[in-house]
Structure formats: C-alpha cells, structure tokens
Motif scaffolding. Structure first.
Motif, mmCIF file in Angstrom:
data_model
loop_
_atom_site.group_PDB
_atom_site.id
_atom_site.type_symbol
_atom_site.label_atom_id
_atom_site.label_comp_id
_atom_site.label_asym_id
_atom_site.label_seq_id
_atom_site.Cartn_x
_atom_site.Cartn_y
_atom_site.Cartn_z
ATOM 1 N N ILE A 41 0.875 -1.099 -0.039
ATOM 2 C CA ILE A 41 0.076 0.026 -0.045
ATOM 3 C C ILE A 41 0.930 1.221 -0.026
ATOM 4 N N ILE A 42 0.750 1.939 -1.017
ATOM 5 C CA ILE A 42 1.461 3.062 -1.065
ATOM 6 C C ILE A 42 0.457 4.443 -0.591
ATOM 7 N N VAL A 43 1.024 5.191 0.549
ATOM 8 C CA VAL A 43 0.103 6.106 1.121
ATOM 9 C C VAL A 43 0.585 7.646 0.927
ATOM 10 N N ASP A 44 -0.286 8.323 0.683
ATOM 11 C CA ASP A 44 -0.147 9.849 0.628
ATOM 12 C C ASP A 44 -0.476 10.691 1.968
ATOM 13 N N ASN A 45 -1.525 10.623 2.446
ATOM 14 C CA ASN A 45 -1.940 11.160 3.619
ATOM 15 C C ASN A 45 -1.192 12.786 3.892
ATOM 16 N N GLY A 46 -1.394 13.318 2.706
ATOM 17 C CA GLY A 46 -0.838 14.890 3.129
ATOM 18 C C GLY A 46 0.538 14.955 2.596
ATOM 19 N N ARG A 47 1.366 13.858 2.076
ATOM 20 C CA ARG A 47 2.744 14.135 1.842
ATOM 21 C C ARG A 47 2.777 14.832 0.435
ATOM 22 N N SER A 48 1.749 14.666 -0.456
ATOM 23 C CA SER A 48 1.918 15.258 -1.756
ATOM 24 C C SER A 48 1.815 16.900 -1.631
ATOM 25 N N GLU A 49 1.089 17.188 -0.581
ATOM 26 C CA GLU A 49 0.815 18.646 -0.606
ATOM 27 C C GLU A 49 2.048 19.375 -0.074
ATOM 28 N N ILE A 50 2.994 18.482 0.919
ATOM 29 C CA ILE A 50 4.130 19.133 1.345
ATOM 30 C C ILE A 50 5.034 19.598 0.171
ATOM 31 N N LEU A 51 4.951 18.910 -0.995
ATOM 32 C CA LEU A 51 5.733 19.211 -2.101
ATOM 33 C C LEU A 51 5.563 20.535 -2.601
ATOM 34 N N ALA A 52 4.449 21.429 -2.248
ATOM 35 C CA ALA A 52 4.371 22.594 -2.668
ATOM 36 C C ALA A 52 4.830 23.547 -1.957
ATOM 37 N N ASP A 53 5.416 22.931 -0.426
ATOM 38 C CA ASP A 53 6.087 24.273 0.392
ATOM 39 C C ASP A 53 7.282 24.207 0.523
ATOM 40 N N ARG A 54 7.967 25.303 -0.314
ATOM 41 C CA ARG A 54 9.542 25.110 -0.605
ATOM 42 C C ARG A 54 10.240 25.242 0.806
#
Lengths: 204, 456
Positions: free
Chosen positions: B282-295
C-alpha cells in the motif's frame, strides 16, 4: 478519479524544483576499504554480538559446528555440501531439511540452523542470505544460526555489496549481522529478541 | 508564555531521577553515533549523497512510484494506493476481511501510528499484536510510543516486570531485562505462529526492483512474514528510492545515525509473495504530496526516521516524547506536526533552543532547525504568537532602533545581578522558569572597545 490518479496528479501539480540524480561514483570511490578483510570482518562480528571462525586446513566442518554448538539436538540445514579453501566438504550434522516440515511453525524448537551466505560486508558484519528454500522461517526461528561463507566473498562496504546481491526465485533476501537483539527495556542490550540468540559465521 | 509543551515538560521533570536517566541515556546513544560515524572518513560525503538522492527522488515521485508499481506488479505483488489515513485503514481491513483474518501480527510502523490503524482494526474485531518488544510493552500498557526508534524509552523495568507478571505469567519481582525479554520472545512465538496475516512498514521502497526493504534488530518483521502466507507492506510515498545503489548509501547511514550501530541486525528485501501466498503493498499519501508545494518545508520528506534528531535534542532529552502534542516528537515531529495542522500543533515550535544540533546529526541533512525558526516567524499569521513574547520583542525593537536607549539599558543591566532571587524568579519573569538567568557583564562590549580593552 481513482486515488492513484489523484495522488499522481497532486504530485505533478505540487512538485517545485526538479533535482538531478547524483552520480554515485564519488562516494563509491571514497568509501572505506580494509587492508585485512578477514581480520576486519572478524572484529566487526564481535562488535555485533556474533563471531566469525576461520576454517583451518584439516578441520572437519561438521566437527567444528558440533564443537561450537554441542548442546544442539534439532538441527536444520539448507546446505548439503560446500566448497572450502581446502576442498569440498559435505554438511550433515544429522540435520533435516527445513522444507520437510508441514508448516513453518513446525520449525519452532529448532536448536540450530546451518545456512549458506553469499557475501559478507567488512564494515558492518552483514552477510547476504538469498532465500533458497521454501520455508524462509528457518533463517529466523532457530535458536542459533551458523552461516557458511566463502572467505573470498568478503567485500569492503555496502557499495561493493549491493551490485552483487540477488533475491533469486523466491524473491527474498536479507543481510544478517549478528544475533537478533533489543534494548527496549531500559536500553540494556539483550541477545535473542525474536531471531537467533547466537550467530557464527564460518569462513570456509 | 507557557505552552502545552512547557507544561508537559514541567510534569516530566517532576520525576527527577527518570528525567535525569532519560537525558543521560539518550545522550549516550548520541555519543555512540558520534563514535561510529567517525570511523568512516567519508561520513560527511555520505550524508551529502543521502541528501542529494532524496532531493532527486522526492522531486521525481511520479516517475519513481509508477516505476515501483510496474516492477512490484511484475514480481507478483498487488499494489494499492491510499490518498489518506481512512483509505489506508480501509484497504488493510478489506484485505484481512477477504481472507478471514482474526489474528494479525504487525512489526513497528510509524505510518500505522499516524493513521490510527490498530484502533480501526480492533473496532472491527481483529486482534492486532505488535511484535517489536517496545511496541508490544506499550500496546499492553495502552500507551503510545515516546520515541520513534526507542518507543518505550520512558518506561522503567519495574513497570514492565509488573506488566509481564499479569500478561505473561513471569515471576513477580524479577525485573531482569534478559529474563523479561526472553519471556516476551516465548510469548510472542505463539502469536507469530497463530497469525493469519503479517504486516510491516518499509524503510525503503526500491523503484528499479519493486522490492520493499525493512530494517530491524529484533527480527520481528521476518518472524511475522515467514509464518502466515499473507503479507501486507505499507509505506508513505516518500520512502521511495531509485535503485539498490541508493540502498548502499542509506543502509550505511540509518543505524549509525539512529543507534550508533554499523547496521541493523536484519535488512530484509521483500520482492515476491511467498509460494502460494499474497503480497499486498500500500502506497500512502496522507498529506505528503501537499508538502511538495511548500518550498520552505519540503525537505521534511527527506527524513529517514532514524531518531538521531531526538537523541541529540537538549529539549527532547529533558522533556520526553509525551511533552509534544504531535505523535512524532522532537525536531522532526515539530515540523511534521506544523505541516499536518499548524493551528493544532503550534505549541511544539517553542520546544527548540535553535542550537541546530539536530540539523548537524541528521543523516539526510534535513534543515530541521531552520524550519522551526521559519515556523516561528509564521506564528503571527496563524494568530497564535505568544502575547508576552510579542510584547518583549516589540520592546527589543525599540531598544535596537534607539542606540542611546540601548546603551542606557546596558549600563543599568548589571544591577539585575544584585536583585534578590524572588525578584528574578517569579511568575512574572518567564525567562526565569526552568532556567537560571545569565549574569550581566559589568562592562558592555562597546565600553570595553572604547577603553581599548579588546585585543584584535
């Protein structure tokens, strides 16, 4: 849209700067090397709570294993014979093959397992074990583990080891460095948390 | 100026002997890390390489995750994607339900903690057994981990001895660590063997091979996955690494940084399901892909979860894991909590002296302290900046902008050295709580400079 598509779309939308993949060669070239591989491996095995024994000319491998674990009664082995620096030796020790049990739980109560290592790493005592029997429990459930390892298969560091390992037809492999251990009760180091309480690597 | 952290830290400090032991023990782990890292002349280069690999992999997640999925599927695994905690729990439960699993054995996974997996499954009638010794102790005590690598570091052996008398039938009064550990070994053997499914997290997921790599000292992940034929492995999507050469870098750093060992006892590579079994990933995001936007904070995704930042942190060592309001404590937890919900977890940003030690020991060179500093600058925008601190910093601004006032204040500052204790250490002076105040120098640097007392 599926979760997969949503996650990938979000990644693409939010990724800012793209960074290049670094060139590993610099660290691979600068990584530690040891003038005496056998000496270093023996030393680091002690540090990890295990031991390495170098087979001497004229040594009988079975007698050596017996002398290391004289109390062991139920012995499993995945190795039938092994090439040593002084010629071929058969491994018997009265051992059974781990795949002769009906269920992996039946391996509980095995005193000693004798298995084959593929390569050893001198910076940390890790020995690569490629699963070669169906019951992979044998590598973990026995009270003690003897790993037979070609003395010429010692590598300096993990960078040298990784390109050489395979997970084989069972699709599983593990670096094992010394006995199972834990320090979860007040940081006191105890051997034998779940896996082998004792590990000996015999450099053949 | 008191925060939930400082209040909880005060409670932790009330048990003086435990607090002192906690501080010294974690410092000892940090010292082991120093010693072992110095055995490698290439140590700093290795950290830089880990950082560079993570900067690459976390900026190519879409490519690497799909490459991983392709390879894992070809290996015979079933790959699932979970966008959030709820979906992750639902997928795990679905797999267990389809196979009629009632006994489920788990090895340590901070992702499962993050997503509340155990409570979810237990509500649905599945017995969940933690197999890492520290985690098992906490599970039986109905407590949460206080450290990500040393989960039961805050528990004394006497409490564990009493617990094991009740749970495992050990001799009352025998609190010897070896005895207790071996009692748990025996007790958990049965749990491993009777389980119908086993679950692990992953330290690394390798895109080029589709395999998951799990590092343990106890061997519990392997005891679990070598008994039942149903295996579930779940990881947060930032655990992806491009290839095995990258593993060569990370496996050299992880245990050296976390516990001061050259490597963990077991570094297991799970590539295929067992014969006749199933492997679900199981590959889980749970907010991680949003962190990518925060330089400013994207580098939190580079974390290896080794725990080195906790072991070195002077605040963590003296306040304990429970003083933080996010489930991951210490420097990395402060940052992850703020990324999760700043309005909920802002108390933790004060739990930092900005000594930057965490940043200097982090194996992936995550800029932990710089990020905490940055969060403090943002507190105003969440409307949660401390009023008394704001008052003081406005006062400081006045002083700094008016040299005459500044010099006058410095001139009278040494008088504070002679104030009676009750005037310095009372409810009004927040700086005097839990610390001794520094002594003001009799002469300021400016005065010394003018009198030619400074040697160039």
């Amino acid at each position: 849209m599926s979760s997969r598509e949503m996650i990938l779309a979000n990644i693409r939308k939010n990724t800012q700067t793209k960074y290049e993949k670094p060139d590993y060669r610099s660290i691979e070239e600068h990584a530690i090397r040891y003038p005496d591989l056998i000496g270093q491996f023996t030393e680091v095995m002690k540090q990890m709570g295990g031991q390495a024994v170098l087979l001497q000319e004229g040594d009988d491998l079975n007698a050596l294993i017996r002398s290391l674990y004289p109390e062991a009664k139920r012995i499993a082995s995945t190795v039938a014979e092994v090439d040593t620096a002084f010629g071929k030796q058969t491994v018997d020790c009265g051992a059974f093959h781990p795949d002769t049990v009906a269920a992996p739980g039946d391996l509980d109560g095995t005193d000693l397992a004798i298995v084959q290592g593929r390569l050893g790493v001198c910076e940390n005592g890790a020995v690569w074990i490629e699963q070669e029997v169906e019951q992979r429990a044998v590598y973990f459930i026995a009270e003690a583990l003897v790993i037979l390892l070609d003395r010429k298969a010692l590598k300096n560091n993990m960078h040298e080891a990784y390109p050489l390992i395979e997970t084989g037809k069972y699709g599983f492999g593990v670096f094992i460095s010394g006995p199972s251990k834990t320090a979860d009760i007040e940081q006191a180091l105890v051997m034998g948390a779940h896996g082998a309480r004792s590990v000996t690597v015999v450099l053949v | 100026m008191s925060t939930k952290h400082s209040e909880a830290a005060e409670r932790f400090q009330k048990n003086k002997s435990l607090a002192a032991w906690h501080d010294e023990t974690l410092w000892m782990v940090r010292a082991k890390r120093d010693k072992i890292s110095r055995q490698l002349p290439e140590w700093e280069e290795l950290r830089q390489m880990a950082h560079d690999i993570k900067m690459y992999s976390n900026s190519h997640l879409d490519e690497l995750l799909t490459e991983f999925e392709r390879n894992a599927t070809a290996n015979g695994a079933v790959v699932h994607w979970a966008k959030d905690a709820e979906e992750y729990c639902r997928i795990v439960h679905g797999i267990l339900n389809d196979h009629g699993v009632h006994h489920f054995i788990k090895s340590k996974s901070m992702l499962a903690e993050e997503c509340g997996l155990n409570d979810y499954l237990e509500e649905k009638g599945i017995e969940v057994v933690e197999s890492d010794l520290g985690e098992r102790i906490l599970q039986l005590m109905h407590k949460k981990p206080s450290h990500i690598v040393l989960p039961a570091i805050h528990i004394k052996k006497e409490e564990i001895g009493e617990l094991f008398v009740r749970e495992m039938g050990t001799e009352p009064g025998n609190n010897d660590q070896t005895y207790l550990t071996h009692a748990a070994r025996k007790n958990l053997r049965h749990k491993f063997i009777e389980a119908e499914a086993a679950m692990t997290g992953a330290n690394f997921a390798v895109a080029s091979t589709g395999e998951c790599v799990v590092c343990t000292n106890e061997g519990n992940a392997d005891m679990g996955t070598s008994q039942p034929k149903l295996q579930i492995t779940a990881f947060g999507l930032e655990k992806i690494v491009p290839d095995r050469e990258a593993l060569g870098v990370f496996t050299r750093l992880l245990a050296r940084s976390g516990t001061g060992q050259p490597i963990t006892t077991y570094t297991s590579h799970y590539r295929k399901p067992r014969p006749g079994g199933e492997l679900h990933i199981i590959i889980v995001d749970n907010g991680r892909s949003e962190i990518l936007a925060d330089r400013d904070h994207v580098q939190t995704l580079n974390c290896l979860r080794c725990g080195a930042c906790m072991n070195t942190c002077p605040v963590y060592r003296r306040s304990g894991g429970y003083s933080y309001t996010y489930f991951i404590p210490g420097p990395i937890g402060i940052n992850l909590g703020m990324l999760k919900a700043p309005e909920v977890y802002y108390d933790n940003v004060s739990a930092c002296s900005l000594c930057h030690s965490c940043q200097n020991v982090c194996p992936a060179k995550v800029d932990l302290a710089d990020q905490i500093y940055n969060w403090r600058q943002r507190l105003q925008q969440y409307g949660v900046a401390s009023k008394s601190k704001k008052f003081m910093s406005d006062g400081m601004k006045q002083l700094m902008e008016h040299p005459a006032l500044f010099n006058a204040a410095l001139g009278v500052a040494p008088l504070a050295n002679h104030l009676p204790r009750f005037m310095m250490y009372n409810g009004l002076n927040d700086w005097g709580k839990e610390h001794d105040m520094p002594r003001f120098a009799q002469e300021s640097f400016n005065e010394m400079w003018k009198k030619n007392k400074i040697q160039k």
